[in-house]
Design a protein around this motif. Structure first.
Motif, PDB file in Angstrom:
ATOM      1  N   LYS A  48      57.644 -13.014  58.416  1.00 26.95           N
ATOM      2  CA  LYS A  48      59.380 -12.558  58.519  1.00 26.95           C
ATOM      3  C   LYS A  48      59.412 -11.692  59.260  1.00 26.95           C
ATOM      4  O   LYS A  48      60.852 -11.877  60.239  1.00 26.95           O
ATOM      5  CB  LYS A  48      59.541 -11.249  57.172  1.00 26.95           C
ATOM      6  N   SER A  49      58.821 -11.165  60.057  1.00 24.42           N
ATOM      7  CA  SER A  49      58.967 -10.331  61.845  1.00 24.42           C
ATOM      8  C   SER A  49      58.939 -10.805  62.979  1.00 24.42           C
ATOM      9  O   SER A  49      59.769 -10.539  63.300  1.00 24.42           O
ATOM     10  CB  SER A  49      57.793  -9.085  62.039  1.00 24.42           C
ATOM     11  N   THR A  50      58.749 -12.168  62.193  1.00 25.97           N
ATOM     12  CA  THR A  50      58.122 -13.124  63.408  1.00 25.97           C
ATOM     13  C   THR A  50      59.829 -13.462  63.882  1.00 25.97           C
ATOM     14  O   THR A  50      60.820 -13.940  64.799  1.00 25.97           O
ATOM     15  CB  THR A  50      57.748 -14.276  63.647  1.00 25.97           C
ATOM     16  N   ALA A 169      66.617  -4.601  60.137  1.00 24.75           N
ATOM     17  CA  ALA A 169      65.920  -3.519  59.844  1.00 24.75           C
ATOM     18  C   ALA A 169      64.517  -4.187  59.036  1.00 24.75           C
ATOM     19  O   ALA A 169      64.742  -4.566  58.242  1.00 24.75           O
ATOM     20  CB  ALA A 169      66.190  -2.353  58.776  1.00 24.75           C
ATOM     21  N   ASP A 170      63.064  -3.768  60.079  1.00 19.43           N
ATOM     22  CA  ASP A 170      62.113  -4.480  59.096  1.00 19.43           C
ATOM     23  C   ASP A 170      61.276  -3.753  58.777  1.00 19.43           C
ATOM     24  O   ASP A 170      60.844  -2.776  59.484  1.00 19.43           O
ATOM     25  CB  ASP A 170      61.066  -5.232  60.520  1.00 19.43           C
ATOM     26  N   GLU A 171      61.562  -3.891  58.070  1.00 24.41           N
ATOM     27  CA  GLU A 171      60.389  -2.666  56.719  1.00 24.41           C
ATOM     28  C   GLU A 171      61.031  -1.378  57.036  1.00 24.41           C
ATOM     29  O   GLU A 171      60.044  -0.111  57.658  1.00 24.41           O
ATOM     30  CB  GLU A 171      59.253  -3.091  56.859  1.00 24.41           C
ATOM     31  N   PRO A 172      61.884  -0.825  56.872  1.00 23.35           N
ATOM     32  CA  PRO A 172      62.684   0.140  57.080  1.00 23.35           C
ATOM     33  C   PRO A 172      61.633   1.465  56.190  1.00 23.35           C
ATOM     34  O   PRO A 172      61.994   2.298  56.896  1.00 23.35           O
ATOM     35  CB  PRO A 172      63.745   0.566  57.306  1.00 23.35           C
TER      36      PRO A 172
HETATM   37 MG   LIG Z   1      56.108  -8.119  59.364  1.00 25.38          MG
END
Ligand SMILES: [Mg+2]
Ligand SMILES: Nc1ncnc2c1ncn2[C@@H]1O[C@H](COP(=O)(O)OP(=O)(O)O)[C@@H](O)[C@H]1O
Length: 234
Positions: A48-50, A169-172
């Motif tokens: 997901k973050s990638t 937004a990555d896990e905001p």
């Molecule tokens: Mg992640």
């Protein structure tokens, strides 16, 4: 003008690790239309973050193409990417990533410096954005004088200040308690309702409920892609 803000074809991302190659994204195809509200879900380590870092032009793919707002960003140089990031992308991180000794107002105004606005324009726009995120009475506070939820509001304001094409937004809400998480999600709902394209990562179903489309990743591929309500697609 195309309604697509993101057009991704067969995106691959490998990372070298010693003598090995770690294959993290294994061929992602994805179209996102202007005005969509998307949540990425999936197990830890699924990529997901990638993927978010690629969408946000913080990283470039090993293979495949990425058209952002009509521009092929997959083959741009670092300085071209920096300009695209500044103009087209608002990125919100789990850990807020604010400048610690800088006021809320100056944190929000920072991206406008790189975009070349005058000091007066920066102040006017940053004040407007801080009012919109509910921090009109905290403009001169530094991050350590603000709560976690208020810090994330500053970060959201900074993401919005240059009127980007997409808000990522990555896990905001990953570092926030459940009550504050709801407040931040209500803010993303407002931002979406104002016409913005919002894409976020979460591992919590009740956070993903806010989005209109949920895309699940597993082991570097898209496992499912579900639109929950009518979202105009053409
Ligand atoms: Mg992640
Ligand atoms: N720079 C890197 N070098 C090597 N492996 C990486 C790198 N970045 C991420 N990975 C690996 O890619 C996988 C997916 O990571 P990530 O995208 O952070 O997953 P998620 O955000 O879904 O938890 C993990 O196995 C992680 O170890």
């Amino acid at each position: 003008m195309s309604n697509k803000v993101i057009e991704i074809r067969n995106i691959i991302r490998n990372f070298p690790l010693g003598q090995e190659v770690v294959k993290v994204l294994k061929g992602i195809d994805l179209d996102i239309n202007r005005g969509e509200y998307v949540a990425f879900m999936g197990p830890s380590g699924s990529g997901k973050s990638t993927l978010m870092n690629l969408l946000g032009c913080l990283d470039t793919p090993t293979g495949g193409s990425y058209i952002l707002n009509g521009k092929d960003v997959s083959k741009m140089t670092d300085s071209e990417l920096a300009e695209v990031r500044n103009k087209e992308i608002g990125f919100v991180f789990q850990t807020f990533n604010l400048l610690p000794r800088t006021t809320a107002l100056d944190n929000v105004a920072l991206p406008m410096i790189y975009a070349g606005y005058s000091k007066a324009d920066r102040k006017k726009r940053a004040e407007e954005v801080l009012n919109n995120v509910g921090l009109g009475d905290r403009m001169d506070h530094k991050p350590n004088q603000l709560s976690g939820g208020q810090r994330q509001r500053v970060a959201v304001g900074r993401a919005l200040v240059n009127k980007p094409s997409i808000i990522l937004a990555d896990e905001p809400t990953g570092n926030l308690d459940s009550k504050t998480s709801v407040e931040i999600m209500n803010l993303f709902d407002e931002i979406h309702a104002a016409g913005n394209t919002v894409i976020l990562v979460t591992h919590e179903e009740d956070i993903a409920e806010h989005a209109h489309r949920v895309i699940r990743l597993r082991d570097g591929i898209i496992e499912s892609d579900t639109r929950k309500e009518m979202v105009s697609s053409e």
